[in-house]
Design a protein around this motif. Structure first.
Motif, PDB file in Angstrom:
ATOM      1  N   VAL A 192      -0.980 -10.951   5.213  1.00  0.00           N
ATOM      2  CA  VAL A 192      -0.526 -10.451   3.919  1.00  0.00           C
ATOM      3  C   VAL A 192       0.980 -10.283   3.998  1.00  0.00           C
ATOM      4  O   VAL A 192       1.494  -9.654   4.932  1.00  0.00           O
ATOM      5  N   ARG A 193       1.696 -10.836   3.016  1.00  0.00           N
ATOM      6  CA  ARG A 193       3.162 -10.761   3.021  1.00  0.00           C
ATOM      7  C   ARG A 193       3.665 -10.339   1.641  1.00  0.00           C
ATOM      8  O   ARG A 193       3.416 -11.019   0.635  1.00  0.00           O
ATOM      9  N   GLY A 194       4.367  -9.213   1.602  1.00  0.00           N
ATOM     10  CA  GLY A 194       5.008  -8.755   0.369  1.00  0.00           C
ATOM     11  C   GLY A 194       4.049  -8.540  -0.782  1.00  0.00           C
ATOM     12  O   GLY A 194       4.414  -8.753  -1.944  1.00  0.00           O
ATOM     13  N   LEU A 195       2.834  -8.083  -0.495  1.00  0.00           N
ATOM     14  CA  LEU A 195       1.821  -7.945  -1.544  1.00  0.00           C
ATOM     15  C   LEU A 195       2.232  -6.885  -2.563  1.00  0.00           C
ATOM     16  O   LEU A 195       2.511  -5.739  -2.228  1.00  0.00           O
ATOM     17  N   HIS A 196       2.239  -7.310  -3.814  1.00  0.00           N
ATOM     18  CA  HIS A 196       2.613  -6.428  -4.926  1.00  0.00           C
ATOM     19  C   HIS A 196       1.476  -6.466  -5.946  1.00  0.00           C
ATOM     20  O   HIS A 196       1.129  -7.537  -6.447  1.00  0.00           O
ATOM     21  N   VAL A 197       0.884  -5.313  -6.214  1.00  0.00           N
ATOM     22  CA  VAL A 197      -0.252  -5.243  -7.128  1.00  0.00           C
ATOM     23  C   VAL A 197      -0.043  -4.117  -8.124  1.00  0.00           C
ATOM     24  O   VAL A 197       0.286  -2.989  -7.751  1.00  0.00           O
ATOM     25  N   ARG A 198      -0.264  -4.461  -9.405  1.00  0.00           N
ATOM     26  CA  ARG A 198      -0.259  -3.444 -10.459  1.00  0.00           C
ATOM     27  C   ARG A 198      -1.635  -3.410 -11.110  1.00  0.00           C
ATOM     28  O   ARG A 198      -2.286  -4.431 -11.265  1.00  0.00           O
ATOM     29  N   ARG A 199      -2.031  -2.209 -11.525  1.00  0.00           N
ATOM     30  CA  ARG A 199      -3.234  -2.061 -12.337  1.00  0.00           C
ATOM     31  C   ARG A 199      -2.824  -1.279 -13.570  1.00  0.00           C
ATOM     32  O   ARG A 199      -2.615  -0.075 -13.506  1.00  0.00           O
ATOM     33  N   GLY A 200      -2.680  -1.994 -14.678  1.00  0.00           N
ATOM     34  CA  GLY A 200      -2.149  -1.372 -15.886  1.00  0.00           C
ATOM     35  C   GLY A 200      -0.718  -0.938 -15.645  1.00  0.00           C
ATOM     36  O   GLY A 200       0.128  -1.742 -15.241  1.00  0.00           O
ATOM     37  N   THR A 201      -0.445   0.321 -15.857  1.00  0.00           N
ATOM     38  CA  THR A 201       0.909   0.841 -15.619  1.00  0.00           C
ATOM     39  C   THR A 201       1.068   1.401 -14.212  1.00  0.00           C
ATOM     40  O   THR A 201       2.140   1.851 -13.832  1.00  0.00           O
ATOM     41  N   THR A 202      -0.017   1.371 -13.429  1.00  0.00           N
ATOM     42  CA  THR A 202       0.027   1.927 -12.074  1.00  0.00           C
ATOM     43  C   THR A 202       0.398   0.850 -11.066  1.00  0.00           C
ATOM     44  O   THR A 202      -0.186  -0.232 -11.050  1.00  0.00           O
ATOM     45  N   GLU A 203       1.364   1.158 -10.242  1.00  0.00           N
ATOM     46  CA  GLU A 203       1.760   0.240  -9.181  1.00  0.00           C
ATOM     47  C   GLU A 203       1.005   0.636  -7.915  1.00  0.00           C
ATOM     48  O   GLU A 203       1.291   1.666  -7.308  1.00  0.00           O
ATOM     49  N   VAL A 204       0.013  -0.169  -7.541  1.00  0.00           N
ATOM     50  CA  VAL A 204      -0.817   0.156  -6.384  1.00  0.00           C
ATOM     51  C   VAL A 204      -0.073  -0.146  -5.095  1.00  0.00           C
ATOM     52  O   VAL A 204      -0.004   0.688  -4.187  1.00  0.00           O
ATOM     53  N   PHE A 205       0.474  -1.368  -4.986  1.00  0.00           N
ATOM     54  CA  PHE A 205       1.280  -1.763  -3.835  1.00  0.00           C
ATOM     55  C   PHE A 205       2.626  -2.287  -4.326  1.00  0.00           C
ATOM     56  O   PHE A 205       2.655  -3.127  -5.231  1.00  0.00           O
ATOM     57  N   LYS A 206       3.701  -1.826  -3.717  1.00  0.00           N
ATOM     58  CA  LYS A 206       5.019  -2.389  -4.037  1.00  0.00           C
ATOM     59  C   LYS A 206       5.272  -3.629  -3.205  1.00  0.00           C
ATOM     60  O   LYS A 206       5.651  -4.676  -3.715  1.00  0.00           O
TER      61      LYS A 206
END
Length: 259
Positions: free
Chosen positions: A9-23
Motif C-alpha cells: 500500500v502506497r500513499g493510500l488516501h480514502v474519503r467517506r463522504g466528508t470524512t477523511e479516513v486515510f490521508k
C-alpha cells in the motif's frame, strides 16, 4: 513489488463522504504470515481491508495485491474476503452453501468436503445455517473464504462476539492455513489476539502508529500484557500528536528538563 510481499500500500488516501479516513498511509504485508490489523472501532481497519480486496473507492495512492492492482479480475480466485457479517444463506445447509459458492468461483467440488472438515463442521454438514450457533455460522463463512485455496485471505473481525474457546479454535484454523502457505490479514479489537499473529499493525484515527511483532510490542513498551502495551502505544501517540499541535518553545523544553 517486492518478491516477499503479498500486499503493498502506497500513499493510500480514502474519503467517506466528508470524512477523511486515510490521508496517506504506506504498508507492506509479507507473504505466508498472519498480519493482524489491530485497533479500536472506527480506526480504519475495515476500510483498509476493503481497499486491499478492491471494493473500496479510493481518492489516491495505490494498492498492489499479489503483484496486480487490488480488485482486478485475475485476483478473483487468488484473494478471498470474509466480512464481519456472515455472508451465507440461512435456509440452506452448510453443504449446499459451500457447493453454491464453489460453483460461483469455479472451485473444485472436492473443496466442499475439505473446507467443511477444516473448520470442524463435518458432523453438521447437512444442517441449515439457521440451526447453527453464532460461532458455527462464522465457521461456515470462513469455510466459504477458504474455497479454492486462495493465496490471500482477508478476514474482518472473524472472532468478534465469540467466547474464548471458540476464538482459540478459529485461531488454530488460521495458523494451519498460514502454515500451508497462505497469507492472512485479520482484523480485531481484542488485543490478546495480537500475540497469535506474526506481525501486528496498530491503527489509530486513520494512521498506522505501530508496525511490529508481538515480541517487539511487549519489549518496546515494557509491558507483559498486550492490552497494556497497546494502551501505552496509544498514549504515546496521543502525546506526540498533542506536542505536534502545541509544541513547546525551546525555553519551555529547557525549563521542563531542568525541573
Amino acid at each position: 513489488m517486492a518478491e516477499g510481499n503479498a500486499v503493498e500500500v502506497r500513499g493510500l488516501h480514502v474519503r467517506r463522504g466528508t470524512t477523511e479516513v486515510f490521508k496517506s498511509i504506506d504498508l507492506d504485508i509479507p507473504r505466508g504470515q498472519i498480519t493482524g490489523l489491530m485497533g479500536p472501532s472506527g480506526c480504519g481497519k475495515t476500510t483498509l481491508m476493503r481497499s486491499i480486496v478492491g471494493v473500496q473507492k479510493i481518492a489516491g495512492g495505490t494498492v498492489t495485491v499479489l503483484s496486480d492492482p487490488g480488485g482486478t479480475q485475475v485476483q478473483r480466485r487468488r484473494v478471498s474476503y470474509d466480512t464481519q457479517a456472515a455472508s451465507v444463506y440461512g435456509d440452506l445447509t452448510i453443504q449446499q452453501n459451500l457447493r453454491y459458492f464453489a460453483r460461483l468461483i469455479g472451485a473444485p467440488t472436492s473443496d466442499v468436503d475439505r473446507v467443511i472438515t477444516q473448520v470442524g463442521l463435518a458432523d453438521q454438514a447437512k444442517q441449515t445455517v439457521d440451526s447453527l450457533s453464532g460461532g458455527q455460522e462464522k465457521r461456515v463463512s470462513l469455510a466459504v473464504a477458504m474455497l479454492g485455496t486462495p493465496e490471500l485471505l482477508v478476514l474482518d473481525e472473524p472472532t468478534v462476539g465469540l467466547d474464548p474457546l471458540l476464538r482459540s479454535e478459529l485461531w488454530e484454523i488460521f495458523r494451519g492455513v498460514a502454515e500451508a502457505g497462505a497469507t492472512i490479514v485479520v482484523s480485531s479489537h481484542v488485543m490478546d489476539e495480537a500475540l497469535r499473529c506474526d506481525r501486528i499493525v496498530l491503527l489509530r484515527a486513520g494512521r498506522i502508529i505501530a508496525d511490529t511483532t508481538p515480541a517487539r510490542l511487549l519489549t518496546d513498551t515494557g509491558e507483559s500484557d498486550p492490552d497494556a502495551a497497546f494502551l501505552a502505544l496509544i498514549e504515546r501517540d496521543a502525546a506526540a500528536s498533542a506536542q505536534a499541535h502545541h509544541p513547546m518553545t525551546r525555553r519551555q523544553a529547557r525549563e521542563e528538563a531542568s525541573e
